[in-house]
Each structure stands twice: as C-alpha cells, then as structure tokens.
Write an enzyme that holds these catalytic residues in place. Structure first.
Site: not given
Ligand SMILES: C[S@@+](CC[C@H](N)C(=O)[O-])C[C@H]1O[C@@H](n2cnc3c(N)ncnc32)[C@H](O)[C@@H]1O
Length: 322
Positions: A237, A147-148, A260, A211, A142-143, A145
């Site tokens: 989910r 950051g990780k 978070c 994440d 879940c990448a 924007p």
């Molecule tokens: C907590 S944010 C991730 C922040 C990211 N890891 C960072 O450090 O910048 C969660 C992200 O997961 C995406 N997301 C949600 N459900 C998802 C899925 N089923 N598969 C892939 N990405 C997903 C969201 O759109 C969001 O961008």
C-alpha cells in the site's frame, strides 16, 4: 512493564536478505554498520526488555506542540507552569516535554482553546523535514487526526493551501475537529483514498507529506502484534501511495515519506523501490544533526533517518521530483 521489540523479522537471516535486496539497487547509498548484522539490529532496536526502554511510553507522548497561530510559546509555558506543570525545552522553540503534571494535559482550558497539540517529539520531525513555506500548495495524503496537518498550517501562518486527505470517515471527524479547535483557516479536508488522487482534479503540489499507514510500533501500542502479512500488506500500500505522491508533485517539488513502523519493508524498501523504479525522483539527504536531543541515526539508506527508543520509533525520508 517490558516492551518487546524483537520479532521474526529481525532474524539475522532476514536482515541479510533485506540488505542484499537493497544493496542490489545501485542508485542509493547504504549506510551499513561495519560490524555484524546482529549488532546493527541491536543498535537500531535496543535490547529486548531493557530497563532503558521501560519508561519509554511516558517519554514518547508527553510532548506538546504550541499552536503559534494562537499563542506565543513562552506565554503558554508560563500559563501551564503557573498550574504546576513542569516543562522542558526541546530542539523546537515551540515544543515542550511535559516532565510532570498534576492533571492530564489533554484536559485544560488551554487545550480546548487550541493552544497546543499533544504528540510525540518524533512525529514533529517529518514536518520539519518537509520545511513548508508560506504560499505553497501542500498535500497531506494521510492526514487524520491532524497532528502534522496542523503543524504544517502553523508554519504557513495561514498563508498557503493544505489539502488534507483521509480515507476513514470516522477519523476525518477528529481531523476536522483539530483543525477547527486550532483556528486553522487554510486546510481543505477530503475524505477519499489517496491512491486515487489525480493531478487533473487536484493540480500539482509544491510539497507533499506521505505519513503512511503502517503497522505501528510497540511504543504506541504495547499489545501490537505484527505478522508478516500485515507488514507486506502495508508495504504494498505504501508503494502505491508513494507512486501517486510523485505523480502529484510539481517538477522540483518535494516529498517527505514517514512511518512510525521500524520495519524495513515499510521504510527503506519503499524508498529503494521508488528511487530505483522511477527516473524522475532523487533522494534529498536529511541530516540527523538537525534534530538535537533525539536518538536519531542514518537508516540503511544514508540520508534517510530512523528515530530510535527512548523516542517513539519513526522513519523519515525526503525525495525531490526532477
Ligand atoms: C499514520 S496515520 C496519520 C497520522 C497523521 N498524519 C497525523 O500526524 O496525525 C495514517 C492515516 O492514514 C489513513 N489512511 C490509510 N490509508 C489511506 C489511504 N489510502 N488514503 C488516505 N488515507 C489513508 C488512516 O486512516 C490513518 O488515519
């Protein structure tokens, strides 16, 4: 401005139910407080509207992680200090707290050159816990924007492969833009739902970061309104995603799960669910002493960690595939 961190979920009855549910699972050790549920609740979240928390938003986001692929931390520090930015060291030699700045730290040439990323110090902990090593195959489920993803990439020194998956088309643009801005070469971005990822298509991974999408926290979003159905939706989910993650790990491979959100359903309950349902995973205990200067403690499941105010709330757990 007072930050409201209390909710119906924190009702004592609710906390008891959650703990009882987790307690029934005999595979994992609980770190329950000796005193009452109520004091645990307070120790985790602090007092509602306490003065301590009022300055929290500033404290959370004013950190920079130096992109060591592009510049040495001391060199960047010198450049910003010459522009009257006041920086403070952290437990990471490549991350600084921005104590004060005469301008927005997101509007400098150094930022545009990709010399740093702005994020909370808490959000750096999952990648440190993952401990990526050169030449590993890594999946960031879940990448955006990024950051990780970009943090993992700098630790790999562009010697490895990172598959960065993001379901949201708009958000994948910010991921790609950060990866490009920071000069990262070993990231493959994929726009799909991570729940459907298959080892037959992607192969298996040495390390996975999940994440997970979550209901967030009041520090990130002071107008956050969380209701029971949002929390349960996220929890379900998250359980689906963590199942997929384990399926994609090599035997001996490691997964870091983070959110978070402070909600038990999105944190301890997800870990309890997966450890008790599957025979091919075990918990790797994390040590809170590895993260000096953060307000961090063992969560309800011992060896999983909760970061607390005044830092941005985060939950971090690590699992190993057997
Ligand atoms: C907590 S944010 C991730 C922040 C990211 N890891 C960072 O450090 O910048 C969660 C992200 O997961 C995406 N997301 C949600 N459900 C998802 C899925 N089923 N598969 C892939 N990405 C997903 C969201 O759109 C969001 O961008």
């Amino acid at each position: 401005m007072g930050l409201k961190l209390t909710s119906s979920l924190r009702d004592i009855k609710k906390m008891r139910e959650m703990k009882d549910k987790i307690r029934k699972d005999n595979k994992i050790e609980l770190d329950l407080p000796k005193n009452s549920d109520e004091s645990y609740d307070k120790s985790i979240y602090g007092e509602e509207n306490s003065d301590e928390n009022n300055n929290a938003e500033f404290q959370n986001y004013k950190y920079i992680r130096v992109n060591t692929l592009q510049i040495a931390p001391e060199e960047l520090k010198k450049r910003l200090e010459n522009k009257k930015v006041v920086l403070e060291d952290t437990f990471l030699d490549y991350a600084f707290k921005v104590v004060s700045s005469p301008f927005s730290v997101g509007a400098t040439p150094e930022y545009l050159y990709g010399y740093y990323f702005m994020q909370s110090i808490s959000s750096m902990v999952p990648v440190i816990a993952l401990n990526p090593q050169k030449n590993e195959r890594i999946l960031d489920m879940c990448a955006a924007p990024g950051g990780k993803t970009t943090h993992i990439a700098q630790l790999l020194e562009n010697e490895g492969v990172i598959f960065a998956v993001e379901v949201n088309k708009n958000r994948i643009r910010s991921l790609t833009s950060n990866v490009n801005r920071m000069g990262i070469k070993d990231v493959v971005t994929i726009n799909t739902d991570s729940v459907n990822l298959k080892s037959e298509e992607l192969g298996l991974f040495d390390k996975i970061l999940l994440d997970a999408p979550c209901t967030g926290n009041a520090y990130k979003d002071s107008s956050r309104i969380k209701n029971r159905s949002d929390i349960l939706f996220c929890s379900n989910r998250q359980k689906e995603l963590i199942h997929t993650a384990i399926n994609l790990l090599k035997s001996g491979g490691e997964l870091v799960y983070s959110t978070c959100s402070p909600e038990i359903e999105e944190d301890e309950e997800v870990i309890s669910h997966i450890v008790n349902l599957r025979n091919d995973v075990e918990l790797i205990k994390l040590d809170k002493n590895d993260y000096k200067g953060l307000n961090i403690q063992d969560a309800l499941i011992k060896g999983t960690l909760k970061i607390l105010p005044p830092n941005e709330p985060f939950y971090i757990a690590k699992l190993k595939k057997l």
